[in-house]
Write a protein that holds these residues in place. Sequence first.
Motif, PDB file in Angstrom:
ATOM      1  N   LYS A  42     -11.022  46.018 -49.936  1.00 26.72           N
ATOM      2  CA  LYS A  42     -10.590  47.298 -49.379  1.00 26.72           C
ATOM      3  C   LYS A  42     -11.627  48.364 -49.749  1.00 26.72           C
ATOM      4  CE  LYS A  42      -6.404  49.982 -48.609  1.00 26.72           C
ATOM      5  NZ  LYS A  42      -4.976  50.175 -48.985  1.00 26.72           N
ATOM      6  N   CYS A  43     -12.778  48.254 -49.103  1.00 26.03           N
ATOM      7  CA  CYS A  43     -13.908  49.131 -49.387  1.00 26.03           C
ATOM      8  C   CYS A  43     -14.249  49.942 -48.141  1.00 26.03           C
ATOM      9  CB  CYS A  43     -15.111  48.309 -49.835  1.00 26.03           C
ATOM     10  SG  CYS A  43     -15.602  47.055 -48.627  1.00 26.03           S
ATOM     11  N   HIS A  44     -15.291  50.768 -48.250  1.00 26.10           N
ATOM     12  CA  HIS A  44     -15.750  51.557 -47.104  1.00 26.10           C
ATOM     13  C   HIS A  44     -17.148  51.096 -46.721  1.00 26.10           C
ATOM     14  CE1 HIS A  44     -15.696  55.122 -44.456  1.00 26.10           C
ATOM     15  NE2 HIS A  44     -17.005  55.099 -44.627  1.00 26.10           N
ATOM     16  N   VAL A  45     -17.423  51.044 -45.416  1.00 23.45           N
ATOM     17  CA  VAL A  45     -18.738  50.633 -44.926  1.00 23.45           C
ATOM     18  C   VAL A  45     -19.271  51.679 -43.956  1.00 23.45           C
ATOM     19  CG1 VAL A  45     -20.031  48.931 -43.571  1.00 23.45           C
ATOM     20  CG2 VAL A  45     -18.282  48.162 -45.182  1.00 23.45           C
ATOM     21  N   ILE A  46     -20.552  52.035 -44.156  1.00 25.85           N
ATOM     22  CA  ILE A  46     -21.263  52.898 -43.221  1.00 25.85           C
ATOM     23  C   ILE A  46     -22.216  52.004 -42.432  1.00 25.85           C
ATOM     24  CG2 ILE A  46     -22.784  54.890 -42.943  1.00 25.85           C
ATOM     25  CD1 ILE A  46     -21.991  55.669 -45.846  1.00 25.85           C
ATOM     26  N   GLY A  47     -22.017  51.904 -41.139  1.00 27.31           N
ATOM     27  CA  GLY A  47     -22.909  51.129 -40.290  1.00 27.31           C
ATOM     28  C   GLY A  47     -24.000  52.032 -39.731  1.00 27.31           C
ATOM     29  N   VAL A  48     -25.240  51.630 -39.889  1.00 32.89           N
ATOM     30  CA  VAL A  48     -26.380  52.448 -39.450  1.00 32.89           C
ATOM     31  C   VAL A  48     -27.245  51.639 -38.491  1.00 32.89           C
ATOM     32  CG1 VAL A  48     -28.408  53.762 -40.197  1.00 32.89           C
ATOM     33  CG2 VAL A  48     -26.381  53.664 -41.667  1.00 32.89           C
ATOM     34  N   ASP A  49     -27.688  52.280 -37.411  1.00 33.16           N
ATOM     35  CA  ASP A  49     -28.601  51.614 -36.476  1.00 33.16           C
ATOM     36  C   ASP A  49     -29.294  52.679 -35.646  1.00 33.16           C
ATOM     37  OD1 ASP A  49     -29.756  49.842 -34.391  1.00 33.16           O
ATOM     38  OD2 ASP A  49     -28.391  48.354 -35.256  1.00 33.16           O
ATOM     39  N   ARG A  50     -30.587  52.476 -35.385  1.00 30.88           N
ATOM     40  CA  ARG A  50     -31.309  53.442 -34.553  1.00 30.88           C
ATOM     41  C   ARG A  50     -31.203  53.133 -33.072  1.00 30.88           C
ATOM     42  NH1 ARG A  50     -37.823  52.396 -35.393  1.00 30.88           N
ATOM     43  NH2 ARG A  50     -37.683  50.421 -36.494  1.00 30.88           N
ATOM     44  N   ASP A  51     -30.635  51.980 -32.727  1.00 31.10           N
ATOM     45  CA  ASP A  51     -30.424  51.619 -31.327  1.00 31.10           C
ATOM     46  C   ASP A  51     -29.183  52.349 -30.817  1.00 31.10           C
ATOM     47  OD1 ASP A  51     -29.921  50.488 -28.870  1.00 31.10           O
ATOM     48  OD2 ASP A  51     -30.292  48.435 -29.521  1.00 31.10           O
ATOM     49  N   PRO A  52     -29.320  53.248 -29.837  1.00 36.64           N
ATOM     50  CA  PRO A  52     -28.154  53.982 -29.327  1.00 36.64           C
ATOM     51  C   PRO A  52     -27.026  53.079 -28.851  1.00 36.64           C
ATOM     52  CG  PRO A  52     -30.183  54.944 -28.491  1.00 36.64           C
ATOM     53  CD  PRO A  52     -30.569  53.651 -29.160  1.00 36.64           C
ATOM     54  N   ASP A  53     -27.358  51.874 -28.366  1.00 36.23           N
ATOM     55  CA  ASP A  53     -26.324  50.960 -27.873  1.00 36.23           C
ATOM     56  C   ASP A  53     -25.421  50.438 -28.992  1.00 36.23           C
ATOM     57  OD1 ASP A  53     -27.388  51.278 -25.369  1.00 36.23           O
ATOM     58  OD2 ASP A  53     -28.469  49.373 -25.359  1.00 36.23           O
ATOM     59  N   ALA A  54     -25.905  50.498 -30.240  1.00 38.58           N
ATOM     60  CA  ALA A  54     -25.127  49.957 -31.358  1.00 38.58           C
ATOM     61  C   ALA A  54     -23.844  50.750 -31.592  1.00 38.58           C
ATOM     62  CB  ALA A  54     -25.972  49.939 -32.628  1.00 38.58           C
ATOM     63  N   GLU A  55     -23.880  52.038 -31.322  1.00 34.69           N
ATOM     64  CA  GLU A  55     -22.661  52.833 -31.547  1.00 34.69           C
ATOM     65  C   GLU A  55     -21.529  52.366 -30.641  1.00 34.69           C
ATOM     66  OE1 GLU A  55     -21.154  57.401 -32.209  1.00 34.69           O
ATOM     67  OE2 GLU A  55     -23.153  57.067 -31.375  1.00 34.69           O
ATOM     68  N   ASP A  64     -10.324  49.017 -35.737  1.00 35.05           N
ATOM     69  CA  ASP A  64      -9.668  48.143 -36.715  1.00 35.05           C
ATOM     70  C   ASP A  64      -9.618  48.752 -38.111  1.00 35.05           C
ATOM     71  OD1 ASP A  64      -9.401  46.329 -34.669  1.00 35.05           O
ATOM     72  OD2 ASP A  64     -11.065  45.046 -35.313  1.00 35.05           O
ATOM     73  N   TYR A  65     -10.645  49.547 -38.461  1.00 38.80           N
ATOM     74  CA  TYR A  65     -10.728  50.127 -39.810  1.00 38.80           C
ATOM     75  C   TYR A  65     -11.038  51.621 -39.722  1.00 38.80           C
ATOM     76  CZ  TYR A  65     -11.212  45.186 -41.065  1.00 38.80           C
ATOM     77  OH  TYR A  65     -11.019  43.835 -41.207  1.00 38.80           O
ATOM     78  N   PRO A  66     -10.129  52.395 -39.134  1.00 41.91           N
ATOM     79  CA  PRO A  66     -10.417  53.819 -38.899  1.00 41.91           C
ATOM     80  C   PRO A  66     -10.666  54.624 -40.169  1.00 41.91           C
ATOM     81  CG  PRO A  66      -8.091  53.345 -38.560  1.00 41.91           C
ATOM     82  CD  PRO A  66      -8.775  52.026 -38.683  1.00 41.91           C
ATOM     83  N   ASP A  67     -10.085  54.200 -41.284  1.00 42.69           N
ATOM     84  CA  ASP A  67     -10.239  54.949 -42.531  1.00 42.69           C
ATOM     85  C   ASP A  67     -11.305  54.371 -43.444  1.00 42.69           C
ATOM     86  OD1 ASP A  67      -8.086  56.623 -41.790  1.00 42.69           O
ATOM     87  OD2 ASP A  67      -6.645  55.151 -42.555  1.00 42.69           O
ATOM     88  N   ARG A  68     -11.853  53.206 -43.065  1.00 38.87           N
ATOM     89  CA  ARG A  68     -12.805  52.548 -43.972  1.00 38.87           C
ATOM     90  C   ARG A  68     -14.163  52.255 -43.354  1.00 38.87           C
ATOM     91  NH1 ARG A  68     -11.888  47.728 -46.225  1.00 38.87           N
ATOM     92  NH2 ARG A  68     -10.147  46.885 -45.019  1.00 38.87           N
ATOM     93  N   PHE A  69     -14.321  52.545 -42.062  1.00 37.35           N
ATOM     94  CA  PHE A  69     -15.609  52.302 -41.417  1.00 37.35           C
ATOM     95  C   PHE A  69     -16.076  53.547 -40.686  1.00 37.35           C
ATOM     96  CE2 PHE A  69     -18.080  51.315 -37.607  1.00 37.35           C
ATOM     97  CZ  PHE A  69     -19.165  50.658 -38.184  1.00 37.35           C
ATOM     98  N   SER A  70     -17.372  53.818 -40.804  1.00 41.49           N
ATOM     99  CA  SER A  70     -17.970  54.908 -40.039  1.00 41.49           C
ATOM    100  C   SER A  70     -19.340  54.464 -39.553  1.00 41.49           C
ATOM    101  CB  SER A  70     -18.093  56.180 -40.893  1.00 41.49           C
ATOM    102  OG  SER A  70     -18.810  55.922 -42.091  1.00 41.49           O
ATOM    103  N   PHE A  71     -19.741  54.968 -38.396  1.00 41.03           N
ATOM    104  CA  PHE A  71     -21.044  54.626 -37.834  1.00 41.03           C
ATOM    105  C   PHE A  71     -21.934  55.854 -37.826  1.00 41.03           C
ATOM    106  CE2 PHE A  71     -24.172  54.355 -34.483  1.00 41.03           C
ATOM    107  CZ  PHE A  71     -24.715  53.084 -34.678  1.00 41.03           C
ATOM    108  N   ALA A  72     -23.220  55.644 -38.136  1.00 42.06           N
ATOM    109  CA  ALA A  72     -24.184  56.738 -38.105  1.00 42.06           C
ATOM    110  C   ALA A  72     -25.451  56.270 -37.414  1.00 42.06           C
ATOM    111  CB  ALA A  72     -24.502  57.211 -39.525  1.00 42.06           C
TER     112      ALA A  72
END
Length: 329
Positions: A42-55, A64-72
Motif C-alpha cells: 500500500k504505497c504511492h507511485v509516481i509514473g514519469v514519461d516524456r512520451d505524451p502518449d504515456a499519460e 484503479d489507484y486514485p489515491d496512490r498513483f499519479s502521472f507526471a
Amino acid sequence: MGHIPVMLDHVVEHLAPKAGEVFLDGTFGGGGYSRRILESAKCHVIGVDRDPDAETRSAPLKSDYPDRFSFAGGRFGELDEVARACGHEQLDGVVVDLGVSSFQLDEADRGFSFMRDGPLDMRMSQSGPSAADLVNSAPEAVLANIIFQLGEERDSRRIARRIVETRKAEAFTTTLQLAEAIEKAVGGRRGKKTHPATKSFQALRMFVNEELVELANALEAAERALKPGGRLVVVTFHSLEDRMVKAFMAERSGKTEGGSRFMPVVQSEGPAATFEKIRRVTAPDVAEIEANARARSSRLRSAVRTEAPVWDADTDLSVDLPSLSEVCR
C-alpha cells in the motif's frame, strides 16, 4: 503486441515496496512496473514519461489507484524535480527501464523500427529535431562517430558515406529509405541473423533522444532524491548504458573496479559512499527470454542509498559526441 515489462519480478524484489513508501517509475511506458509495485504494498507511485502518449496509457492506473498513483510528464533525468513538483521531497525507490517500449517500436508512425515503414522520426518526446533532421544534416564524420560509438557498428564509416551520398539526390524521410541505404552500404544481409540496419538505428535513436545524457542525469538525480535506505534499480539494454550504471554505482559505493572511459579511478580519500551496491548484475532467465525476445540483452543493477551527503561534483559520464542541438542547428 502490448509492452511486456522486463525482469518484473526482479525489479520488485530489489525495490522491496512497503506500506507508506513513495516510488518513482522513471520510464512509465505501459505501466507494468508501476502496477506491480502498487499491487505489492500500500504505497504511492509516481509514473514519469516524456512520451505524451504515456499519460493516456496511465488512465487505468489512475482509475484503479486514485489515491496512490499519479502521472507526471517529464524526463527521468529530472526525476528529483518531478518528485518535488508532485509533493515528495524524498523517495523510497526509483526504477528506470532504459529500453524502448513496444508501443513505440510497434507504431510505424513513430519511426523507431525499420521493420515497419514510416516517417523517420524516433523522438520519444515527439518534439525537437528528428532522426530525419539528423541524417539529412549531420556531417559524414559526425554520423560515422555516432553510429560507431552508440551502435558499436564496425561499418560505421561506410554507412555514413552511403547516407551522405544518398541524401545528395533525395532527402531521407522514411525508415525504409534509411534501412535500404544502410543495407547497400554493408553489402546486404549475407546470412546475418539481424538486419544490417539494427545497430545504426539504435545509435541514431539514442542520439536523437540524448539517452546517455539522460541516464547520467538520472543517476545523479536519484542520488539527490532518494532518502537513506532508498533503493535504485536500473534496467539496461545496451552495453554502454550498463557500463555507465556499473561505473556510477561502483564509484558512489566506494568500490570502483578500475577506471573506464566514463569515470576515473576513485581515490580512497574521496567523499563518503552515497550508495551500497545490493548484488552483482542480474540477467533474465531462459524462460523469460523465450517468452519475450526483447529481454535477451537486458541487465539489472541496483543499489541502496546511504546517509552520506550528495557529492558536490557531478561525474562526467558522457561520450565524446556533440550535442543534438549542435548537429541539428
